[in-house]
Enzyme design. Structure first.
Site, PDB file in Angstrom:
ATOM      1  N   TYR A 102     -11.751  17.409  20.282  1.00 27.67           N
ATOM      2  CA  TYR A 102     -12.960  16.578  20.367  1.00 27.67           C
ATOM      3  C   TYR A 102     -12.917  15.668  21.587  1.00 27.67           C
ATOM      4  O   TYR A 102     -11.894  15.020  21.852  1.00 27.67           O
ATOM      5  CB  TYR A 102     -13.102  15.708  19.121  1.00 27.67           C
ATOM      6  N   LYS A 109       3.957   0.363  -6.883  1.00 24.98           N
ATOM      7  CA  LYS A 109       2.509   0.217  -6.690  1.00 24.98           C
ATOM      8  C   LYS A 109       1.999   1.309  -5.748  1.00 24.98           C
ATOM      9  O   LYS A 109       2.792   1.935  -5.035  1.00 24.98           O
ATOM     10  CB  LYS A 109       2.213  -1.181  -6.132  1.00 24.98           C
TER      11      LYS A 109
HETATM   12  C1  LIG Z   1       4.923  -4.930  -2.451  1.00 24.60           C
HETATM   13  C2  LIG Z   1       5.697  -6.086  -2.967  1.00 24.60           C
HETATM   14  C3  LIG Z   1       7.096  -6.024  -3.028  1.00 24.60           C
HETATM   15  C4  LIG Z   1       7.900  -4.908  -2.408  1.00 24.60           C
HETATM   16  O1  LIG Z   1       7.955  -5.142  -1.021  1.00 24.60           O
HETATM   17  P1  LIG Z   1       8.788  -4.206  -0.039  1.00 24.60           P
HETATM   18  O2  LIG Z   1       8.679  -4.894   1.269  1.00 24.60           O
HETATM   19  O3  LIG Z   1       8.122  -2.870  -0.036  1.00 24.60           O
HETATM   20  O4  LIG Z   1      10.179  -4.135  -0.561  1.00 24.60           O
HETATM   21  C5  LIG Z   1       7.761  -7.068  -3.651  1.00 24.60           C
HETATM   22  N1  LIG Z   1       7.082  -8.127  -4.161  1.00 24.60           N
HETATM   23  C6  LIG Z   1       5.739  -8.229  -4.095  1.00 24.60           C
HETATM   24  C7  LIG Z   1       5.072  -9.417  -4.645  1.00 24.60           C
HETATM   25  C8  LIG Z   1       5.011  -7.223  -3.477  1.00 24.60           C
HETATM   26  O5  LIG Z   1       3.681  -7.329  -3.387  1.00 24.60           O
END
Ligand SMILES: *Cc1c(COP(=O)(O)O)cnc(C)c1O
Length: 364
Positions: free
Chosen positions: A254, A35
């Site tokens: 800044y 993702k």
């Molecule tokens: C993002 C996500 C993962 C992966 O999690 P990590 O901590 O990055 O391994 C797994 N399951 C779901 C439902 C997620 O949203």
């Protein structure tokens, strides 16, 4: 190089991390979570690398991410949509061949209706809430679902899944409670494979059901608050754009929030908060020049920041000289700690402006 910095993504390290997690959780299978564009590193490149390692389960969050990714893959892996189906997404999702994670009765009813109008059973994952209160069937909706077998008959249930709220703190009692609750609920779906663990859960000392959904650990982030056995995947190298020497008592950046207390050498590098380098690292963060730690002096600007390089031997300081922002001296966990955040946020904010170089998983 005309970009402000070069981001190097080591796909061999990613593949090594995938294999390490597989050894850790076997006989459970390991799916890859890609993702947010593969946690900022490129969903297509990451997914292809994992698939070449034998990965058959690829997870994205959004249907739009699945629509972009599926045509780029060879079809050997199934792409799942963690956030499930928004109204109107059912037809395109079925046409794409992606598998939605059904998180509620409403989503299930719409997917079953899509199956009815498609004239075939449609694949899905069922997510149950075991204590995080974010996504997945609450207990009462689950009872309703199980009392309506006609609904589930239309669906080809590939997995039952849930998600841990405290996976990165293995000692938290909530982990065992969620795992026990998950096992109970999953038993109501006999014969359906089960998936509970993310990266954190993969390193808990217990069984891992049938499938693990690994994200951050693939990308080199620490799976928990104890140790980081993963190989780093990213390096980020900027180059010095300008050098100056300023007297004691001079302000920098800044707001002039940094004031020199001695004659000071300042190096300006073309990376700023618009590149995802957190603005809160002003006067807090570090970089490395030829292995020497240098402090961020003053605020981080949009497109640049200033470093106090006074103590770095002069031969390492010249326009174009390399500056390590992420690398052997400072990884994503360290930068996240300095910024008061988590490695996930550091990775997912990495700029599109960086030059991106992929080191291949296997020699070409
Ligand atoms: C993002 C996500 C993962 C992966 O999690 P990590 O901590 O990055 O391994 C797994 N399951 C779901 C439902 C997620 O949203």
């Amino acid at each position: 190089m005309t970009a402000g910095a070069r981001l190097t993504i080591d796909l061999a390290a990613l593949a090594g991390n995938y294999r390490l997690i597989r050894e850790q959780v076997g006989p459970a299978a390991v799916g890859g979570v890609v993702k947010a564009n593969g946690y900022g590193l490129g969903a297509v490149e990451v997914a292809r690398t994992l698939i070449a390692e034998g990965c058959r389960h690829i997870f994205v969050a959004l249907q739009g991410e699945a629509e972009a990714l599926v045509p780029q893959l060879d079809g050997t892996a199934q792409v799942y949509i963690l956030n499930g189906l928004l109204p109107g997404g059912e037809g395109p999702c079925a046409a794409l061949g992606a598998v939605p994670v059904l998180n509620s009765l409403d989503q299930t009813e719409r997917w079953a209706a899509q199956a009815a109008s498609s004239g075939r059973r449609l694949p899905a994952v069922l997510q149950v809430d075991t204590g995080m209160s974010r996504m997945g069937f609450p207990a009462d909706e689950l009872d309703v679902l199980l009392a309506r077998p006609a609904l589930l008959e239309r669906i080809d249930l590939r997995f039952v899944m849930s998600h841990l709220a405290c996976a990165d703190t293995p000692a938290d009692a909530a982990n065992a409670a969620q795992a026990a609750r998950f096992a109970q609920i999953a038993a109501r779906f006999p014969g359906v494979p089960r998936a509970l663990d993310n990266s954190g859960g993969a390193f808990h000392p217990r069984g891992h059901f049938d499938l693990v959904r690994a994200g951050i650990a693939l990308y080199g982030g620490a799976p928990n608050d104890r140790a980081n056995p993963m190989q780093p995947v990213v390096t980020l190298e900027a180059r010095i754009a300008q050098l100056r020497t300023i007297p004691a008592g001079t302000g920098v950046g800044y707001g002039l929030t940094f004031r020199t207390t001695r004659e000071t050498r300042i190096a300006t590098i073309p990376v700023g908060y618009a590149d995802g380098w957190p603005r809160c690292l002003g006067n807090v963060g570090s970089a490395y020049v030829a292995g020497h730690r240098v402090a961020v002096a003053g605020r981080v600007s949009m497109d640049s920041m200033t470093l106090d390089v006074t103590d770095v031997p002069a031969e390492h300081l010249y326009p174009g000289a390399p500056v390590e922002l992420l690398g052997p001296h400072q990884g994503i966990d360290a930068v996240a700690a300095d910024a008061g955040t988590i490695s996930y946020e550091i990775l997912t904010q990495l700029s599109r402006r960086y030059e991106r170089v992929y080191l291949p998983a296997k020699p070409a």
